[in-house]
Structures are given as structure tokens and as C-alpha cells.
Design a protein around this motif. Sequence first.
Motif, PDB file in Angstrom:
ATOM      1  N   ILE A 103      -1.618  -5.396   1.452  1.00  0.00           N
ATOM      2  CA  ILE A 103      -2.958  -5.881   1.179  1.00  0.00           C
ATOM      3  C   ILE A 103      -2.800  -7.281   0.595  1.00  0.00           C
ATOM      4  O   ILE A 103      -1.911  -7.515  -0.225  1.00  0.00           O
ATOM      5  CB  ILE A 103      -3.726  -4.937   0.225  1.00  0.00           C
ATOM      6  CG1 ILE A 103      -5.159  -5.440   0.018  1.00  0.00           C
ATOM      7  CG2 ILE A 103      -3.004  -4.762  -1.095  1.00  0.00           C
ATOM      8  CD1 ILE A 103      -6.037  -4.448  -0.721  1.00  0.00           C
ATOM      9  N   MET A 105      -5.893  -6.502   5.113  1.00  0.00           N
ATOM     10  CA  MET A 105      -4.765  -5.582   5.174  1.00  0.00           C
ATOM     11  C   MET A 105      -3.929  -5.898   6.402  1.00  0.00           C
ATOM     12  O   MET A 105      -4.451  -6.090   7.502  1.00  0.00           O
ATOM     13  CB  MET A 105      -5.264  -4.142   5.267  1.00  0.00           C
ATOM     14  CG  MET A 105      -4.159  -3.091   5.263  1.00  0.00           C
ATOM     15  SD  MET A 105      -3.690  -2.621   3.606  1.00  0.00           S
ATOM     16  CE  MET A 105      -5.156  -1.700   3.108  1.00  0.00           C
ATOM     17  N   THR A 110       0.840  -1.185   0.000  1.00  0.00           N
ATOM     18  CA  THR A 110       0.000   0.000   0.000  1.00  0.00           C
ATOM     19  C   THR A 110       0.884   1.246   0.000  1.00  0.00           C
ATOM     20  O   THR A 110       2.102   1.164   0.190  1.00  0.00           O
ATOM     21  CB  THR A 110      -0.911   0.034   1.237  1.00  0.00           C
ATOM     22  OG1 THR A 110      -0.122   0.333   2.405  1.00  0.00           O
ATOM     23  CG2 THR A 110      -1.614  -1.297   1.424  1.00  0.00           C
ATOM     24  N   ASP A 111       0.268   2.414  -0.175  1.00  0.00           N
ATOM     25  CA  ASP A 111       1.048   3.655  -0.188  1.00  0.00           C
ATOM     26  C   ASP A 111       1.619   4.004   1.183  1.00  0.00           C
ATOM     27  O   ASP A 111       2.505   4.844   1.296  1.00  0.00           O
ATOM     28  CB  ASP A 111       0.214   4.823  -0.725  1.00  0.00           C
ATOM     29  CG  ASP A 111      -1.090   5.007   0.036  1.00  0.00           C
ATOM     30  OD1 ASP A 111      -1.343   4.253   0.998  1.00  0.00           O
ATOM     31  OD2 ASP A 111      -1.865   5.910  -0.337  1.00  0.00           O
ATOM     32  N   CYS A 147      -1.478  -4.499  -7.995  1.00  0.00           N
ATOM     33  CA  CYS A 147      -2.132  -3.196  -8.019  1.00  0.00           C
ATOM     34  C   CYS A 147      -2.083  -2.616  -9.422  1.00  0.00           C
ATOM     35  O   CYS A 147      -1.047  -2.690 -10.098  1.00  0.00           O
ATOM     36  CB  CYS A 147      -1.459  -2.238  -7.043  1.00  0.00           C
ATOM     37  SG  CYS A 147      -1.917  -2.515  -5.320  1.00  0.00           S
TER      38      CYS A 147
END
Length: 222
Positions: free
Chosen positions: A71, A80, A65-66, A108
Motif C-alpha cells: 500500500i 495498492m 499488507t498481510d 501501519c
Amino acid sequence: MTDGYDMRRVAEVRAELGESPVWDEQKSVLYFVDITRGRIHVLQQNGRTETVYKSAARIGALALTDKGNLIFTEDAGVAMLDLQTGEVRLISLAVHDGTGCRFNDGACDPQGRFISGLMHEGPERNPGALYRFGSSDDACLIQQGIALPNGLAWSEDGNTFFFVDSIACAIFQATYTAHGKPAHVRLFARTPAGLGRPDGIAMDKEGGLMGLSVQWRMSVTL
């Protein structure tokens, strides 16, 4: 062996069914899963492997994730993992209640939405599908009719999407819409029976599509 590429062993890693390698550029570590044992592992620069999460479910795929967390899929659901606290938060309930259904590979998309392929381990014909998970945490069905969904990749500009159907020995190409759905799906490549089934795929820095299986390797410049 394809010209310009070589294969090197970087570590002794033991997994019953390894999948979904994800490189963390900030930490210089490699995350990957062991599907059947329900493990998320991290490979350190020194070659040491550690387990960061254990599950009673099968873990099929993961992505960063950022915020630097993970995830990942558990059977037919998505969760998550906070790597700092070890806390796990459910993202999506199971999208299918069949006991033989689970998510397989995933990645992603260019907009940061998690895409994963649902597969069935039974004899059903073409039961697989691709699902998208975004900020709303809702599962969105984006492609059906895949026998065994596997590797996913996007072109550098994000407009072209590639996905694998391992049972069909095929890699498909599609236009990737702004809404995160494949359109105008067409066959991109089919592997001869003697070369094995396609599995994971990735785009290299030169715009080539790399495909891997236990028996074969190929590179196609787009």
C-alpha cells in the motif's frame, strides 16, 4: 554516534529523495521509495536494486499488507500494488486538491491501518495533517496542525504513538486510542538547531526510539 549503535552501508542505492524503507521478513528484501522520481524500489540480498513500480506522481510512503503486497501514497492519494501481477488499485482519491500537497512518510499502526502525513510544499503555516486508511478505504483525518509531518512509530504495546514535525524540530507523543486516533498529544523531544531537523523514527527491540536526519542521530530509551 550513540553507544551501542553503528552505521553501515549495505548497498549502493541511487535515489533523488529516498524514503520509507520497509523490510519484508518473508522475502528478506527491503522496499523503499524515491519520492521525486515516483519510484518503488526493492533491494535484494545480493545488493541489487530493482524498480517494481513507476509513477508520474510523487510516491511518499509505503507499507506491506498481510497478503505481501504494497500500500503506498501517490501525491495526495493512496493505492495498492499487487506485486505478483503488477496491478495497481486505487484505495483513496486525493484528500486535498492543492497542487503542492502530497503525502510524506507513513506506516501501519498495530491494528494494520495505514497512517500517512499530508504535507504542503508551499509557504502555508501548519497545513499538514495525519490521515488513517482502514478496511473501509475511506480517508480519516486524525491529527491536524502539523507543519511537516514525518516519521511515525508506536510503542510495543501499541498504546503510545510518536510522530515527527520536521519544521518544528519536534517529536510528539500521544496516547493511541482503540479507534486509531492520537489523544493527549504532548511534546516528547525537541532537537537543538545545530543538530538538524528530525525525520524518520523507529522503535528498536530494546524499547528505544531512534530518530534520524541528515545531520544527527539519537536514541531515547522509553
